[in-house]
Each structure stands twice: as C-alpha cells, then as structure tokens.
Motif scaffolding. Structure first.
Motif, PDB file in Angstrom:
ATOM      1  N   VAL A 201       0.822  -1.210   0.000  1.00 56.21           N
ATOM      2  CA  VAL A 201       0.000   0.000   0.000  1.00 56.21           C
ATOM      3  C   VAL A 201       0.856   1.259   0.000  1.00 56.21           C
ATOM      4  N   GLU A 202       1.816   1.309   0.892  1.00 49.71           N
ATOM      5  CA  GLU A 202       2.608   2.533   1.011  1.00 49.71           C
ATOM      6  C   GLU A 202       3.698   2.628  -0.052  1.00 49.71           C
ATOM      7  N   ALA A 203       4.341   1.493  -0.350  1.00 48.81           N
ATOM      8  CA  ALA A 203       5.428   1.513  -1.331  1.00 48.81           C
ATOM      9  C   ALA A 203       4.963   1.131  -2.733  1.00 48.81           C
ATOM     10  N   GLY A 204       3.739   0.584  -2.844  1.00 54.35           N
ATOM     11  CA  GLY A 204       3.204   0.255  -4.156  1.00 54.35           C
ATOM     12  C   GLY A 204       3.833  -0.955  -4.805  1.00 54.35           C
ATOM     13  N   ARG A 205       4.378  -1.885  -4.001  1.00 55.73           N
ATOM     14  CA  ARG A 205       4.997  -3.092  -4.549  1.00 55.73           C
ATOM     15  C   ARG A 205       3.999  -4.249  -4.506  1.00 55.73           C
ATOM     16  N   GLU A 235      -5.727   6.001   5.890  1.00 53.00           N
ATOM     17  CA  GLU A 235      -5.744   7.187   5.035  1.00 53.00           C
ATOM     18  C   GLU A 235      -4.895   7.008   3.777  1.00 53.00           C
ATOM     19  N   ASP A 236      -4.232   5.869   3.638  1.00 53.37           N
ATOM     20  CA  ASP A 236      -3.485   5.622   2.397  1.00 53.37           C
ATOM     21  C   ASP A 236      -4.444   5.408   1.235  1.00 53.37           C
ATOM     22  N   ASP A 237      -3.900   5.393   0.042  1.00 54.77           N
ATOM     23  CA  ASP A 237      -4.677   5.321  -1.194  1.00 54.77           C
ATOM     24  C   ASP A 237      -5.520   4.049  -1.244  1.00 54.77           C
ATOM     25  N   PRO A 238      -6.854   4.152  -1.315  1.00 57.14           N
ATOM     26  CA  PRO A 238      -7.679   2.939  -1.404  1.00 57.14           C
ATOM     27  C   PRO A 238      -7.428   2.142  -2.670  1.00 57.14           C
ATOM     28  N   ALA A 239      -6.918   2.789  -3.732  1.00 56.06           N
ATOM     29  CA  ALA A 239      -6.598   2.048  -4.951  1.00 56.06           C
ATOM     30  C   ALA A 239      -5.521   1.004  -4.687  1.00 56.06           C
ATOM     31  N   ALA A 240      -4.571   1.325  -3.811  1.00 60.12           N
ATOM     32  CA  ALA A 240      -3.515   0.363  -3.482  1.00 60.12           C
ATOM     33  C   ALA A 240      -4.089  -0.815  -2.706  1.00 60.12           C
ATOM     34  N   TYR A 241      -5.040  -0.548  -1.813  1.00 62.56           N
ATOM     35  CA  TYR A 241      -5.709  -1.646  -1.110  1.00 62.56           C
ATOM     36  C   TYR A 241      -6.514  -2.496  -2.090  1.00 62.56           C
ATOM     37  N   GLU A 242      -7.183  -1.858  -3.023  1.00 59.21           N
ATOM     38  CA  GLU A 242      -7.950  -2.610  -4.009  1.00 59.21           C
ATOM     39  C   GLU A 242      -7.035  -3.525  -4.809  1.00 59.21           C
ATOM     40  N   GLN A 243      -5.872  -3.037  -5.225  1.00 61.77           N
ATOM     41  CA  GLN A 243      -4.931  -3.865  -5.979  1.00 61.77           C
ATOM     42  C   GLN A 243      -4.428  -5.027  -5.133  1.00 61.77           C
ATOM     43  N   PRO A 312       1.216  11.465   4.278  1.00 71.63           N
ATOM     44  CA  PRO A 312       2.518  11.125   3.727  1.00 71.63           C
ATOM     45  C   PRO A 312       2.863   9.679   4.069  1.00 71.63           C
ATOM     46  N   HIS A 313       3.533   8.988   3.154  1.00 73.63           N
ATOM     47  CA  HIS A 313       3.970   7.616   3.439  1.00 73.63           C
ATOM     48  C   HIS A 313       4.954   7.639   4.593  1.00 73.63           C
TER      49      HIS A 313
END
Length: 314
Positions: A201-205, A235-243, A312-313
């Motif tokens: 989620v935070e690093a997008g890996r 509060e992180d990007d929900p798109a990252a959780y969806e992925q 912020p991450h």
C-alpha cells in the motif's frame, strides 16, 4: 446497483463529459447495455447497468425503475443506451415511458464514439450524431487523478473476483505451508501483516504468492479485524488496497476467498463502489451465503464513500 458517488467534485458541463465519466462511475466500459442512474443533490445515488439480454426480457425494466425511484425519492434519471442505435434507442425509450414528469435529466444513445441526445429530440439514423473522445476529456483526467479506474469490459471486471478454481497438488501443499503462520506469536503475525501492507500500500509493490498466501490465512484468522480496520479506515490510497486484495483474491481457493473478497469489497467501496463491489457481493453470495460481509457490503453500497484523504507515506 452502485454506491453513491459524488459528482460535485467533477466539472460535468456537457454530454461528452458525462460519457467520459460514466466508465469510472460504474467501473467498466459498457457495451450493448442500458445504463440507468438516479441523480440527487449532486450525486449519483444509484445506478444499474443492464445487459441487452436482460433488457430484452418482457417487463424487465419496470420493477428496476420502481425500485430505484423508491430508494431515492425525488431523484432525476440519467438513461444511456449503448449499442446498435436502433436497439439502444428503443431501450432508452422504454425507460422514458416509465418516467414521471420532471424525472428525466438526460437520455442518450451511444454507438462507438458517436452519441445522440434523444432527450433533446435527436433521432439516431436521422441526426448525424456527435463525435466524442473520452481519452481527451478533462473529466476523465479528474477521475483518474482521484483514484478511480475503469476496466475495459464487464467480463474483465468479473474475472477479477473469479478466483483460481480448485488448487492442484503443489498449490494445495503451498497453502498448507502458509497455514504454519497461524502458529506464530500474535506479535509476529501483526508485524508480518503490517510489513505486507507497508510494501503493497505505502510503497506500491506487488506481493509474491508466498506472502499473499500467508496474508490470506491471517486475514481469515487472528488478524481479520486488524486488516479490516486498516483497509476501511487507513488514510493511504484505497486504490492500493484494491490492488492488494484483488491480487489476493486471484490466488485464493474457495476456502480462503470470502474474507479477502470482503476486504476487496471495502476497498472498492472506498474508491466509489461501482460494478466491482456488485461482483464481489455476487461471488460472496455464491461462496458463503451466510457471510456477514454480504450485509456489510450491501449496506455500504447505499452509502457515499468518504472523500479521499492522503497522508505522507511513513
């Protein structure tokens, strides 16, 4: 039906803008379908995108329109027919005949990259139609920037929640190994989950299959509440959780799938709901009709998602 989606954060000033935004509102590009949306107080309150086969069934539209009207009294209707002009125009006309005075906000017929404003009296086949290119629309740019996305088709979206089927011997053995994490001390379990969320989620890996299996096992068991709270309230990007949860659903056999489907549904709702949330609910109903997540997600589908907040991450 989709969740409530705010339109007031978008500058929708034309039919072209609306058509560019629709795939992001419902989650995919419609084709040979009839889309009906209710609009109230600057938001799409509900929407239903019906296949040509359903639309062609006698008297199929009347109960759907009645249900949408009852769910959001006082709403206006947006009706868009996608497909061959003659069929799409007839489908839109069927809905228009169901509407009461003052309920019609917009009625369009769309074929490829041409549309007709039939609510304004344009007739497909007689009027030349208006060309539009969604890829150049500033509204589409707004939607993407706000974290929304659209699949190329409904079939592509359905595949996201379909799962892998029954595992072979090697994959079944790998899941047995993953279950060993249930014997870890609680502190180690939580640290593993948080490390996975930090990377995904935070690093997008993207996580590898071994980590995804363990994450699924822990999400079913002792870390279920923790990952649900993180997915729903972080509060992180929900798109990252969806992925992340889409990746988990893609490898999870039926035994492990319901909890991660629920997490995918929560992440999808935070991004605006749409057809992905509906497909998650449909697969949950097939896999585990008694799942409490069906009630949770069905309720969320009627609610407006929270506005995006970013931190912020760490």
């Amino acid at each position: 039906m989709t969740a409530t989606t705010a339109l007031d954060r978008f500058t929708v000033g034309s039919c072209e803008d609306l058509l560019a935004l629709i795939p992001y509102l419902i989650g995919y590009e419609p084709d040979e379908a009839l889309l009906v949306m209710t609009h109230c107080d600057g938001a799409v309150a509900q929407s239903s995108c019906m296949s040509r086969a359903l639309v062609d069934e006698p008297d199929s539209l009347t109960p759907i329109i009645g249900s949408m009207r009852a769910a959001t009294p006082g709403s206006e209707f947006i009706v868009v027919g996608y497909g061959p002009p003659e069929w799409a125009d007839a489908a839109v006309m069927t809905v228009r005949q169901e509407l009461r005075p003052g309920e019609m906000l917009c009625c369009l017929v769309v074929t490829d990259r041409l549309f007709w404003d039939v609510g304004a009296g344009e007739v497909p086949g007689l009027a030349p139609g208006h060309e539009f290119d969604p890829s150049t629309s500033p509204v589409a740019v707004q939607a993407i920037a706000s974290g929304m996305s659209a699949y190329a088709s409904r079939d592509e979206l359905v595949a996201v929640v379909a799962g892998p089927g029954d595992p072979g011997p090697d994959e079944a053995a790998a899941w047995d190994v993953a279950c060993e994490c249930l014997g870890w001390p609680p502190g180690r379990q939580r640290a593993f989950v948080d490390d996975c969320l930090a990377d995904a989620v935070e690093a997008g890996r993207r996580l590898d299959r071994e980590r995804l299996r363990r994450l699924c096992v822990l999400a079913v068991g002792p870390m279920r509440r923790h990952v649900m709270v993180r997915t729903g309230l972080d509060e992180d990007d929900p798109a990252a959780y969806e992925q992340l949860w889409a990746d988990a659903v893609a490898i999870a056999p039926a035994r492990w799938a319901p909890p991660v489907l629920g997490l995918l549904g929560i992440a999808s709702w935070r991004r605006g709901g749409g057809a992905l949330l509906s497909e998650v609910i449909a697969r949950l109903e097939a896999l585990d009709p008694a799942s409490g997540m069906i009630l949770v997600l069905t309720d969320l589908r009627t609610r407006r998602p929270p506005r995006g907040r970013r931190r912020p991450h760490r």
